[in-house]
Write an enzyme that holds these catalytic residues in place. Sequence first.
Site, mmCIF file in Angstrom:
data_model
loop_
_atom_site.group_PDB
_atom_site.id
_atom_site.type_symbol
_atom_site.label_atom_id
_atom_site.label_comp_id
_atom_site.label_asym_id
_atom_site.label_seq_id
_atom_site.Cartn_x
_atom_site.Cartn_y
_atom_site.Cartn_z
ATOM 1 N N TRP A 1 0.805 -1.218 0.000
ATOM 2 C CA TRP A 1 0.000 0.000 0.000
ATOM 3 C C TRP A 1 0.838 1.268 0.000
ATOM 4 C CZ3 TRP A 1 1.597 2.509 4.270
ATOM 5 C CH2 TRP A 1 1.894 1.783 5.434
ATOM 6 N N ASN A 2 2.114 1.181 0.329
ATOM 7 C CA ASN A 2 2.885 2.417 0.513
ATOM 8 C C ASN A 2 3.283 3.073 -0.806
ATOM 9 O OD1 ASN A 2 4.640 0.239 0.033
ATOM 10 N ND2 ASN A 2 6.342 1.300 1.028
ATOM 11 N N LYS B 1 -2.133 -8.159 -7.950
ATOM 12 C CA LYS B 1 -3.038 -8.019 -6.814
ATOM 13 C C LYS B 1 -2.509 -6.869 -5.955
ATOM 14 C CE LYS B 1 -3.885 -8.897 -2.753
ATOM 15 N NZ LYS B 1 -4.241 -7.951 -1.624
ATOM 16 N N PRO B 2 -3.114 -5.664 -6.077
ATOM 17 C CA PRO B 2 -2.664 -4.548 -5.252
ATOM 18 C C PRO B 2 -3.174 -4.687 -3.822
ATOM 19 C CG PRO B 2 -4.552 -3.878 -6.543
ATOM 20 C CD PRO B 2 -4.229 -5.296 -6.962
ATOM 21 N N GLY C 1 6.040 -6.803 0.868
ATOM 22 C CA GLY C 1 5.194 -6.675 2.045
ATOM 23 C C GLY C 1 5.922 -7.062 3.309
ATOM 24 N N GLU D 1 10.463 -8.897 -1.333
ATOM 25 C CA GLU D 1 11.056 -7.746 -0.655
ATOM 26 C C GLU D 1 10.253 -7.493 0.600
ATOM 27 O OE1 GLU D 1 11.149 -3.153 -0.678
ATOM 28 O OE2 GLU D 1 11.912 -3.810 -2.623
ATOM 29 N N LEU D 2 10.909 -7.650 1.745
ATOM 30 C CA LEU D 2 10.195 -7.678 3.018
ATOM 31 C C LEU D 2 10.609 -6.509 3.915
ATOM 32 C CD1 LEU D 2 10.434 -11.542 3.501
ATOM 33 C CD2 LEU D 2 8.695 -10.214 2.290
ATOM 34 N N CYS E 1 10.109 0.648 2.878
ATOM 35 C CA CYS E 1 11.027 -0.363 3.405
ATOM 36 C C CYS E 1 12.456 0.148 3.416
ATOM 37 C CB CYS E 1 10.932 -1.636 2.582
ATOM 38 S SG CYS E 1 11.140 -1.357 0.816
#
Length: 513
Positions: free
Chosen positions: A150-151, A174-175, A224, A246-247, A280
């Site tokens: 969402w960012n 899938k947003p 996420g 990417e976390l 992130c």
Amino acid sequence: MTQNQSLVAAGPPAGARIAVDDPATGAVVGEVPDTSAEEVARAVERARRAQRGWAGLDTRVRAGFLARGRRWLLAHREEVADRIVEENGKAREDAIVEIVYCAAAFSYWAKRARGLLAPAKVRSLSPFVLGRSMYTRRVPRGVVGVIGPWNNPLLNSFGDAVPALAAGNAVVLKPSEQTPLTALLMERMARECDWPEGVFQVVTGAGATGRAVVDTVDFVMFTGSTRTGRQVAARAGERLIPCSLELGGKDALVVLADAALERAVNVTIQGALSNGGQMCTSVERVYVEAPVYDAYLTLLRERFQQVTSGRPAGLGSVDVGAVTFPPQLAVMEDHVEDAVRKGARVLAGGRASAGPGRFFEPTLLVDVDHTMKCMREETFGPTLPVMKVADAEEALRLVNDSRYGLQASIIGSDMKRARRLAERFEAGCVTINDAQTNYMALGLPMGGWKESGLGVRHGAEGFLKYTRLQAVSANRFPMRRDMHMIPYEPSAYRFLLRLVDVMYGRGLRGRAD
């Protein structure tokens, strides 16, 4: 990163809808379907049919479709920026960065795809393959599922679709359910640019929709939280499909004693507060060598107090916008309260702002240490803890004292010293005298170590992950029978052993003696 909720969720009831609000006002600005697993499966099947023709196009033809998309994006940039600000609550300047990134991505991957996909010749010194022609080729994986956060509803969602499309894949995006409207604009772009039907689709929904994507596609690109990323990786492992993740991050910045303080402060504020600290790669902790700590902090505090925050109302209206994800406000409050309870001082901000929207004041914390959540857990907001260290060695130890390893930054004048220090950081990306600017270098890989993820985006590696590798060996001058073939001939194998001694046995006698 805390942008995605768990994928473990019951499926939505038929016809379910999700309301989308403006974080800066609380007003509902849209409504999207909560897509069921059956609908996701149908979308993936459409993508699979479309992908065969898309992959068969010459790379230059696919580049032409991407060029149409780039022109559409630039022609509609005001509408796209409006939508990003409306559903995300960020400053308009931060929305423009997303548009610039995607325009560059369209252009860069269209140009690079042909070379990256070109067959590569392979040479071997083995006498057993003399006369063979050998090469490798890259083929698309099929249907790529992109699960976005969402960012950055354009940059980290559609931005990951572009290289996948350039490589010949179809994409189902899938947003985040918090910010799905920008992705739907890009689906409209695909229609209006006459892209082949089904090559790019958007499925909106919550956790169950995301799980359905993971359950049906051939490759998953997920951005996420570490928690949800583990679930994605586990499910992908069960299906034996690859994924790139990417976390979370707890990115550090180190200010060395020889740093130019004006630059150091500007980089710090940009790295910590751009996009409201909801990235992130945001700077979430700072370590300053003791000789410059006081001067740096004085200037940083002064600049922090000049930062404006509130509802975005066009360029120049605010520096820091709203908090997009409602639960994130509680995390910010908890981290600040925990730090103060353990001895930290608040030099600026420190509270959620009153009003109809969701806001948190840009917050500067000092007298912090690693017993505090603000130094160890991802905050994902406009807060910045600053810690004095004796020297670079202490800073290095503290930077690496983290379960995350996404990105880190160093500010210093001695480039040799800064590079030596950078190479000892346990992070996938390090910038020197910068923060976050590496993200715009599409040729430079970007990915995390430790619990910050698997794989990379950008660079050749970030493109080739969307392909499968095939190796081809062709015997151009086949004889009726090779000497090693059945039925075995002892003389042939005695000759092979002598040949092995000649080729690989040099020095054996000396070592045996």
